[in-house]
Design a protein around this motif. Structure first.
Motif, PDB file in Angstrom:
ATOM      1  N   THR A   1       1.032   3.999   1.651  1.00 40.65           N
ATOM      2  CA  THR A   1       1.532   4.507   2.934  1.00 40.65           C
ATOM      3  C   THR A   1       2.724   3.699   3.429  1.00 40.65           C
ATOM      4  O   THR A   1       3.704   4.264   3.924  1.00 40.65           O
ATOM      5  CB  THR A   1       0.405   4.499   3.990  1.00 40.65           C
ATOM      6  OG1 THR A   1      -0.694   5.266   3.486  1.00 40.65           O
ATOM      7  CG2 THR A   1       0.867   5.079   5.308  1.00 40.65           C
TER       8      THR A   1
ATOM      9  N   ASP B   1      -7.685   4.398   7.323  1.00 37.56           N
ATOM     10  CA  ASP B   1      -7.863   5.637   6.549  1.00 37.56           C
ATOM     11  C   ASP B   1      -6.547   6.091   5.913  1.00 37.56           C
ATOM     12  O   ASP B   1      -6.173   7.266   5.981  1.00 37.56           O
ATOM     13  CB  ASP B   1      -8.441   6.745   7.437  1.00 37.56           C
ATOM     14  CG  ASP B   1      -9.798   6.380   7.995  1.00 37.56           C
ATOM     15  OD1 ASP B   1     -10.575   5.719   7.271  1.00 37.56           O
ATOM     16  OD2 ASP B   1     -10.074   6.736   9.155  1.00 37.56           O
ATOM     17  N   ASP B   2      -5.837   5.160   5.302  1.00 38.63           N
ATOM     18  CA  ASP B   2      -4.582   5.441   4.593  1.00 38.63           C
ATOM     19  C   ASP B   2      -3.482   6.003   5.484  1.00 38.63           C
ATOM     20  O   ASP B   2      -2.563   6.677   5.000  1.00 38.63           O
ATOM     21  CB  ASP B   2      -4.818   6.370   3.406  1.00 38.63           C
ATOM     22  CG  ASP B   2      -5.705   5.712   2.360  1.00 38.63           C
ATOM     23  OD1 ASP B   2      -5.572   4.493   2.142  1.00 38.63           O
ATOM     24  OD2 ASP B   2      -6.536   6.419   1.757  1.00 38.63           O
ATOM     25  N   GLN B   3      -3.554   5.761   6.779  1.00 38.84           N
ATOM     26  CA  GLN B   3      -2.491   6.142   7.698  1.00 38.84           C
ATOM     27  C   GLN B   3      -2.114   4.922   8.524  1.00 38.84           C
ATOM     28  O   GLN B   3      -2.899   3.982   8.677  1.00 38.84           O
ATOM     29  CB  GLN B   3      -2.939   7.264   8.633  1.00 38.84           C
ATOM     30  CG  GLN B   3      -3.138   8.590   7.925  1.00 38.84           C
ATOM     31  CD  GLN B   3      -3.424   9.681   8.928  1.00 38.84           C
ATOM     32  OE1 GLN B   3      -4.302   9.544   9.759  1.00 38.84           O
ATOM     33  NE2 GLN B   3      -2.674  10.770   8.845  1.00 38.84           N
TER      34      GLN B   3
ATOM     35  N   PRO C   1       0.846  -1.191   0.000  1.00 43.27           N
ATOM     36  CA  PRO C   1       0.000   0.000   0.000  1.00 43.27           C
ATOM     37  C   PRO C   1       0.887   1.249   0.000  1.00 43.27           C
ATOM     38  O   PRO C   1       2.001   1.243   0.536  1.00 43.27           O
ATOM     39  CB  PRO C   1      -0.785  -0.120   1.310  1.00 43.27           C
ATOM     40  CG  PRO C   1      -0.771  -1.573   1.632  1.00 43.27           C
ATOM     41  CD  PRO C   1       0.558  -2.071   1.130  1.00 43.27           C
TER      42      PRO C   1
END
Length: 109
Positions: A8, A99-101, A6
């Motif tokens: 991140t 949430d992409d973190q 991913p």
């Protein structure tokens, strides 16, 4: 890096090659938790201090070797080389994303 990760997590390993701890800490959620060498760091400020101290005391490089998704976690095995006893070593990075973190990261031998 040729491993499918991913975005991140990919950025996490990219920023490891620099001293840009601001960009690295921005990848984590506000209340993220990092566990490394049996110590826990919670929140972006603590995570930034963790990385600043690691960079100040040891010169190292991480090369991701393989990755797999295990439930909600991504497990990345990385080769860590540097100026520390026992180098190189393989470590496993257990990432939990929300949430992409990065919500959680645990680094284990």
């Amino acid at each position: 890096m040729s491993i499918e990760l991913p975005f991140t997590i990919h950025r996490y390993f990219e920023t490891e090659t620099t001293n840009d701890t601001d960009s690295l800490s921005d990848l984590f959620s506000v209340e993220a938790v990092v566990i490394d060498e049996q110590k826990t760091y919670q929140g972006r400020d603590a995570i930034k201090v963790w990385k600043l101290e690691a960079k100040a005391t040891t010169s190292y490089q991480v090369t991701p070797l393989e990755a797999e998704k295990a439930g909600e976690q991504y497990v990345v095995t990385g080769r860590v080389e540097g100026n520390f006893p026992g180098s190189p070593v393989q470590l496993r990075y257990f990432f939990t994303l929300r949430d992409d973190q990065i919500a959680a990261l645990e680094i284990k031998p």
